[in-house]
Every structure is written in C-alpha cells, then in structure tokens.
Scaffold this motif. Structure first.
Motif, mmCIF file in Angstrom:
data_model
loop_
_atom_site.group_PDB
_atom_site.id
_atom_site.type_symbol
_atom_site.label_atom_id
_atom_site.label_comp_id
_atom_site.label_asym_id
_atom_site.label_seq_id
_atom_site.Cartn_x
_atom_site.Cartn_y
_atom_site.Cartn_z
ATOM 1 N N PRO A 1 -2.021 -54.637 49.421
ATOM 2 C CA PRO A 1 -1.041 -54.575 49.942
ATOM 3 C C PRO A 1 -0.856 -52.567 50.145
ATOM 4 C CG PRO A 1 -0.007 -55.151 47.960
ATOM 5 C CD PRO A 1 -2.156 -54.786 47.830
ATOM 6 N N THR A 2 -0.107 -52.674 51.299
ATOM 7 C CA THR A 2 0.054 -50.667 51.977
ATOM 8 C C THR A 2 1.055 -50.409 51.087
ATOM 9 O OG1 THR A 2 -1.013 -51.137 53.747
ATOM 10 C CG2 THR A 2 -1.635 -49.063 52.929
ATOM 11 N N TRP A 3 1.401 -50.177 50.223
ATOM 12 C CA TRP A 3 3.147 -49.811 49.309
ATOM 13 C C TRP A 3 3.457 -48.106 49.971
ATOM 14 C CZ3 TRP A 3 4.660 -54.171 47.280
ATOM 15 C CH2 TRP A 3 3.896 -55.393 46.934
ATOM 16 N N ILE A 4 4.629 -48.743 50.245
ATOM 17 C CA ILE A 4 5.223 -47.340 50.397
ATOM 18 C C ILE A 4 5.762 -46.380 48.950
ATOM 19 C CG2 ILE A 4 6.620 -46.268 51.801
ATOM 20 C CD1 ILE A 4 6.330 -48.616 53.886
ATOM 21 N N LYS B 1 8.872 -55.382 68.072
ATOM 22 C CA LYS B 1 10.210 -54.525 68.389
ATOM 23 C C LYS B 1 10.326 -55.208 66.431
ATOM 24 C CE LYS B 1 10.827 -55.136 74.045
ATOM 25 N NZ LYS B 1 11.264 -55.850 74.199
ATOM 26 N N MET B 2 10.554 -54.897 65.508
ATOM 27 C CA MET B 2 10.334 -55.192 64.669
ATOM 28 C C MET B 2 10.361 -54.065 63.676
ATOM 29 S SD MET B 2 7.837 -58.220 64.549
ATOM 30 C CE MET B 2 9.379 -59.229 62.165
ATOM 31 N N SER B 3 11.304 -53.793 62.990
ATOM 32 C CA SER B 3 11.541 -52.799 62.236
ATOM 33 C C SER B 3 12.597 -53.888 60.449
ATOM 34 C CB SER B 3 12.927 -51.964 62.879
ATOM 35 O OG SER B 3 12.993 -50.741 61.428
ATOM 36 N N PHE B 4 11.639 -52.754 59.641
ATOM 37 C CA PHE B 4 12.383 -53.216 58.468
ATOM 38 C C PHE B 4 12.443 -52.146 57.258
ATOM 39 C CE2 PHE B 4 8.089 -56.374 60.036
ATOM 40 C CZ PHE B 4 8.694 -57.264 59.497
ATOM 41 N N PHE C 1 6.819 -55.587 55.035
ATOM 42 C CA PHE C 1 6.941 -56.714 54.007
ATOM 43 C C PHE C 1 5.372 -57.197 53.672
ATOM 44 C CE2 PHE C 1 7.798 -59.290 57.700
ATOM 45 C CZ PHE C 1 6.809 -60.474 57.064
ATOM 46 N N TYR C 2 5.432 -58.062 52.319
ATOM 47 C CA TYR C 2 4.337 -58.552 51.795
ATOM 48 C C TYR C 2 4.904 -59.563 51.376
ATOM 49 C CZ TYR C 2 4.565 -53.052 51.577
ATOM 50 O OH TYR C 2 4.230 -51.789 51.656
ATOM 51 N N LEU C 3 3.454 -60.875 51.662
ATOM 52 C CA LEU C 3 3.643 -62.239 51.127
ATOM 53 C C LEU C 3 2.738 -62.832 50.192
ATOM 54 C CD1 LEU C 3 5.176 -64.811 51.871
ATOM 55 C CD2 LEU C 3 3.222 -65.747 53.057
ATOM 56 N N PHE C 4 3.297 -62.526 48.885
ATOM 57 C CA PHE C 4 2.376 -63.362 47.911
ATOM 58 C C PHE C 4 2.776 -64.194 47.805
ATOM 59 C CE2 PHE C 4 3.063 -59.057 47.441
ATOM 60 C CZ PHE C 4 2.478 -58.530 46.766
ATOM 61 N N LYS C 5 1.326 -65.201 46.884
ATOM 62 C CA LYS C 5 1.836 -66.698 47.157
ATOM 63 C C LYS C 5 1.423 -66.947 45.280
ATOM 64 C CE LYS C 5 0.931 -71.108 47.674
ATOM 65 N NZ LYS C 5 2.187 -72.077 46.631
ATOM 66 N N SER D 1 4.959 -70.946 44.254
ATOM 67 C CA SER D 1 6.128 -70.580 45.049
ATOM 68 C C SER D 1 5.260 -69.265 45.951
ATOM 69 C CB SER D 1 6.640 -69.964 44.246
ATOM 70 O OG SER D 1 7.106 -68.704 43.445
ATOM 71 N N TRP D 2 6.273 -68.906 46.715
ATOM 72 C CA TRP D 2 6.231 -67.934 47.842
ATOM 73 C C TRP D 2 7.149 -66.824 47.150
ATOM 74 C CZ3 TRP D 2 1.858 -68.069 51.260
ATOM 75 C CH2 TRP D 2 1.821 -69.706 51.658
ATOM 76 N N VAL D 3 6.132 -65.350 46.929
ATOM 77 C CA VAL D 3 6.949 -64.229 47.018
ATOM 78 C C VAL D 3 7.752 -63.086 47.714
ATOM 79 C CG1 VAL D 3 7.675 -62.732 45.023
ATOM 80 C CG2 VAL D 3 6.459 -64.900 44.317
ATOM 81 N N ILE D 4 8.380 -62.331 48.646
ATOM 82 C CA ILE D 4 8.686 -61.560 49.520
ATOM 83 C C ILE D 4 8.899 -60.521 48.903
ATOM 84 C CG2 ILE D 4 9.799 -61.419 51.801
ATOM 85 C CD1 ILE D 4 9.573 -64.018 53.014
ATOM 86 N N ARG D 5 8.137 -59.525 49.349
ATOM 87 C CA ARG D 5 9.039 -58.191 49.156
ATOM 88 C C ARG D 5 8.692 -57.352 49.943
ATOM 89 N NH1 ARG D 5 9.716 -60.260 43.911
ATOM 90 N NH2 ARG D 5 8.351 -59.185 42.709
#
Length: 136
Positions: A86-89, A111-114, A120-124, A128-132
């Motif tokens: 992942p490319t963390w900020i 047209k997407m802004s976080f 956002f990052y999706l992990f497995k 379960s699934w984990v979103i960061r």
C-alpha cells in the motif's frame, strides 16, 4: 461488492458499466504495469535488525533497486492499485495478520474524494475484511 476467487475459472463477470447505485461514479480500472516495489519504512521497521535501523547510512533502503520515481508517476495517473504494497500517506496502519489486496486513491476524474486527497486500503484476514484510510 467485493468477491474473492482462488482462480479465474469460476469468475462471474459483472458486465459493462455495472454499478450498485446510479449515485456512485463509474470509472475504469487501469491495471498498472508491474514494477519492483518495497515496503515503506514503517511497514518493515520491526523486521530490521537494530544495528541496521540505528545506522547512520540509509543507502541500503533509499537507494535500493526497488526505489523508483516510476512508482509515484503511476500513482498520480491511476487511482487503483492492486497488490504489492500500500502507498500510505500518513504512515503504515497495516492490520495484524492481514493481506493487502488493493487501494483506491482520490480522483477528480472519478469524482471520488477521501478526505484531503486521501486513499482507502482493503485488506483480508483469515476471517474478515479490514478497511483502512488516510489522507493529507
């Protein structure tokens, strides 16, 4: 909707222009060319021997064969990154015992802004699934 497959044999296509809601933007995913990558410092700090981590020279990390400006060029052009690191900020926030799957970056065209130009990052994990997420 996220579906996970162990192979392509039973893959179920969603079809062209599929979306759950007309309120959500649709933009194509461009598969990035494959480049050599390395984790960011925070992702590997617990794995590096103390005498290396405390050394004055950091050439072994910042001048490795995995370090490339091409990585940042690709990130600025394509808002989706699948696999790799992942490319963390704001620094690593890797969930315990999880596998990184993909990230989606903010994009004006899509047209997407976080947050403030975030991602956002999706992990497995095993069960379960984990979103960061993070932003500037």
């Amino acid at each position: 909707l996220v579906r996970a497959y162990t192979d392509f044999e039973n893959l179920v296509p969603l079809g062209f222009g599929y979306r759950e809601s007309s309120d959500l933007p649709t933009f194509p995913i461009f598969w990035r060319e494959r480049i050599l990558e390395q984790p960011v410092w925070q992702d590997m700090v617990d794995e590096v021997p103390t005498n290396v981590a405390q050394a004055n020279a950091d050439d072994w990390f910042s001048k490795s064969k995995y370090w490339s400006d091409r990585y940042f060029e690709l990130r600025s052009r394509y808002p989706v990154k699948v696999g790799g690191w992942p490319t963390w900020i704001q620094g690593s926030d890797w969930p315990k015992d999880a596998q990184f799957l993909f990230q989606v970056d903010s994009t004006f065209k899509g047209k997407m802004s976080f947050g403030d130009s975030g991602s956002f990052y999706l992990f497995k994990t095993l069960d379960s699934w984990v979103i960061r997420g993070d932003c500037y």
